[in-house]
Design a protein around this motif. Structure first.
Motif, PDB file in Angstrom:
ATOM      1  N   HIS A 151      36.637  36.707  52.007  1.00 59.65           N
ATOM      2  CA  HIS A 151      35.669  37.306  51.079  1.00 59.65           C
ATOM      3  C   HIS A 151      34.985  38.514  51.706  1.00 59.65           C
ATOM      4  O   HIS A 151      34.785  39.543  51.047  1.00 59.65           O
ATOM      5  CB  HIS A 151      34.619  36.270  50.684  1.00 59.65           C
ATOM      6  N   CYS A 171      40.404  43.097  34.026  1.00 58.28           N
ATOM      7  CA  CYS A 171      41.025  41.849  34.451  1.00 58.28           C
ATOM      8  C   CYS A 171      40.933  40.822  33.321  1.00 58.28           C
ATOM      9  O   CYS A 171      39.996  40.846  32.525  1.00 58.28           O
ATOM     10  CB  CYS A 171      40.329  41.299  35.689  1.00 58.28           C
ATOM     11  N   ASP A 220      40.099  37.496  31.422  1.00 62.50           N
ATOM     12  CA  ASP A 220      38.941  36.610  31.506  1.00 62.50           C
ATOM     13  C   ASP A 220      39.272  35.422  32.419  1.00 62.50           C
ATOM     14  O   ASP A 220      40.319  34.785  32.290  1.00 62.50           O
ATOM     15  CB  ASP A 220      38.583  36.103  30.101  1.00 62.50           C
ATOM     16  N   GLU A 241      39.668  35.827  35.666  1.00 63.25           N
ATOM     17  CA  GLU A 241      40.340  36.412  36.829  1.00 63.25           C
ATOM     18  C   GLU A 241      39.318  37.136  37.693  1.00 63.25           C
ATOM     19  O   GLU A 241      38.750  38.147  37.293  1.00 63.25           O
ATOM     20  CB  GLU A 241      41.428  37.389  36.374  1.00 63.25           C
ATOM     21  N   TRP A 242      39.109  36.600  38.914  1.00 64.58           N
ATOM     22  CA  TRP A 242      38.128  37.184  39.831  1.00 64.58           C
ATOM     23  C   TRP A 242      38.751  38.132  40.840  1.00 64.58           C
ATOM     24  O   TRP A 242      38.026  38.829  41.566  1.00 64.58           O
ATOM     25  CB  TRP A 242      37.378  36.077  40.570  1.00 64.58           C
ATOM     26  N   HIS A 243      40.062  38.170  40.937  1.00 64.21           N
ATOM     27  CA  HIS A 243      40.727  39.052  41.899  1.00 64.21           C
ATOM     28  C   HIS A 243      40.811  40.461  41.296  1.00 64.21           C
ATOM     29  O   HIS A 243      41.790  40.816  40.640  1.00 64.21           O
ATOM     30  CB  HIS A 243      42.123  38.529  42.236  1.00 64.21           C
ATOM     31  N   ALA A 244      39.784  41.241  41.536  1.00 66.67           N
ATOM     32  CA  ALA A 244      39.674  42.542  40.880  1.00 66.67           C
ATOM     33  C   ALA A 244      40.249  43.695  41.693  1.00 66.67           C
ATOM     34  O   ALA A 244      40.368  44.809  41.169  1.00 66.67           O
ATOM     35  CB  ALA A 244      38.207  42.837  40.563  1.00 66.67           C
ATOM     36  N   ALA A 297      36.205  42.555  36.944  1.00 59.00           N
ATOM     37  CA  ALA A 297      36.748  41.194  36.891  1.00 59.00           C
ATOM     38  C   ALA A 297      36.360  40.480  35.604  1.00 59.00           C
ATOM     39  O   ALA A 297      35.407  40.848  34.928  1.00 59.00           O
ATOM     40  CB  ALA A 297      36.249  40.395  38.096  1.00 59.00           C
ATOM     41  N   GLN A 298      37.135  39.465  35.289  1.00 52.91           N
ATOM     42  CA  GLN A 298      36.979  38.520  34.162  1.00 52.91           C
ATOM     43  C   GLN A 298      36.256  39.107  32.950  1.00 52.91           C
ATOM     44  O   GLN A 298      35.064  38.879  32.749  1.00 52.91           O
ATOM     45  CB  GLN A 298      36.337  37.225  34.620  1.00 52.91           C
TER      46      GLN A 298
END
Length: 356
Positions: free
Chosen positions: A73, A104, A106, A108-111, A133-134
């Motif tokens: 992170h 991205c 919804d 999905e945190w891997h931006a 993201a998302q």
């Protein structure tokens, strides 16, 4: 500068950036990127072959259990802030091409892949709305109506978000906006992008920017998600998804009966086991949604590799699959996928690939 020299320079910059981000040194990381640009490395290569390459390495090292989640992170956060320096050190071209919305799926945190694409598109003269993201589909569609972009670039890394991606693609098309999909979720060959009706797919940011240099086809009219996936009529996806909580609890209880050592698990260990089982059920449901057992088999192979890297016997997956199959005995597609996956896990090569 020759190609060989440029390649060597890029590799050296990437190695120095790797050292900086893994040491948590944001200032050194920024200096390395500025120096790379000053040395004549083209900005797109700095983005994709230096920062992007380091980010891929971060993921690989986490999977091999050589970086903790916290380290992963922290490194990602530094890379993200380093990208922001581009706006200060580069003279960007005036926008002279179309307008692209980059978002991205919804959930999905891997931006980072979407962020890199946005910067590449800006370098190539596009006007870009980067939504991050998302992004929930209703908010994305509202943005499309307000701004009228030429296309949506939809990014997804987690295959379990494919049903949501499908709904998002359909919603964008209903707003008369074509979609180009990209990211690991859509498969290494883009098979799920095509299956879910996207107008285009690209394996990476360069290819996406190249494809967007020409207008995408206009979306089909009166298009419904079931048109793409007629197998959903058997309701297996819906029923497995609705019963996922019960399935996890039942399988967890069954594992404690089969594996006595689990009875001594701490609450935290039980929580982690339940989370792992929830991922298995979720990937099975996604495989049912797209009608492709290879997605589930690939995930379990990858999971086996992750468990092995963390000192957990991959054979522990077998009993979980047995119990899950018993619970889903009335679901022919699901049980077929579970049997195939169990056979795959018994093969020596299992666990070598990242899940789509």
């Amino acid at each position: 500068m020759s190609t060989a020299i440029r390649t060597t320079a890029v590799a050296e910059h990437a190695e120095r950036l790797w050292e900086a981000v893994t040491a948590g040194d944001e200032y050194a990381a920024g200096d390395i990127v500025v120096r790379a640009l000053g040395d004549g490395t083209d900005p797109e290569s700095v983005l994709l072959d230096v920062i992007g390459a380091v980010q891929r390495r971060v993921g690989a090292e986490w999977a091999a259990n050589r970086l903790t989640v916290a380290q992963e992170h922290a490194a990602t956060a530094i890379n993200d802030r380093v990208i922001a320096t581009f706006g200060y050190v580069l003279q960007r071209p005036e926008p002279h091409r179309g307008r692209i919305t980059v978002a991205c799926v919804d959930g999905e945190w891997h931006a980072m892949p979407a962020r890199l694409l946005s910067e590449v598109l800006r370098l190539r003269g596009f006007t870009v709305d980067y939504l991050g993201a998302q992004v929930p589909a209703p908010h994305l569609v509202a943005h499309l109506h307000r701004t009228g972009p030429d296309a949506v670039a939809l990014s997804g890394s987690l295959a379990t978000r494919l049903p949501t991606a499908h709904a998002t693609i359909t919603a964008c098309q209903a707003a008369a906006t074509p979609v180009i999909a990209g990211g690991a979720a859509f498969g290494p060959d883009g098979r799920y992008a095509r299956l879910l009706g996207a107008e285009a797919w690209a394996p990476d940011a360069r290819a996406a920017a190249d494809r967007l240099a020409e207008p995408l086809p206009r979306p089909q009219t009166a298009h419904q998600p079931l048109d793409d996936l007629p197998h959903l009529a058997d309701q297996e996806y819906t029923l497995v998804t609705r019963s996922s909580g019960r399935l996890v609890k039942t399988v967890l209880a069954g594992l404690e009966e089969r594996i006595p050592a689990m009875r001594a698990y701490t609450d935290l260990q039980r929580q982690y086991t339940a989370e792992d089982l929830a991922h298995i059920v979720e990937f099975l449901a996604t495989a049912l949604y797209v009608g492709d057992g290879e997605l589930f088999t690939g995930f379990l192979g990858w999971t086996a590799g992750i468990l092995t890297a963390r000192g957990v016997p991959a054979a522990s997956l077998g009993p979980a699959l047995d119990l899950l199959e018993a619970e889903l005995r009335d679901f022919p597609r699901a049980t077929g996928m579970l049997r195939t996956a169990r056979t795959h896990l018994a093969e020596p090569a299992a666990g070598s690939e990242q899940p789509a």
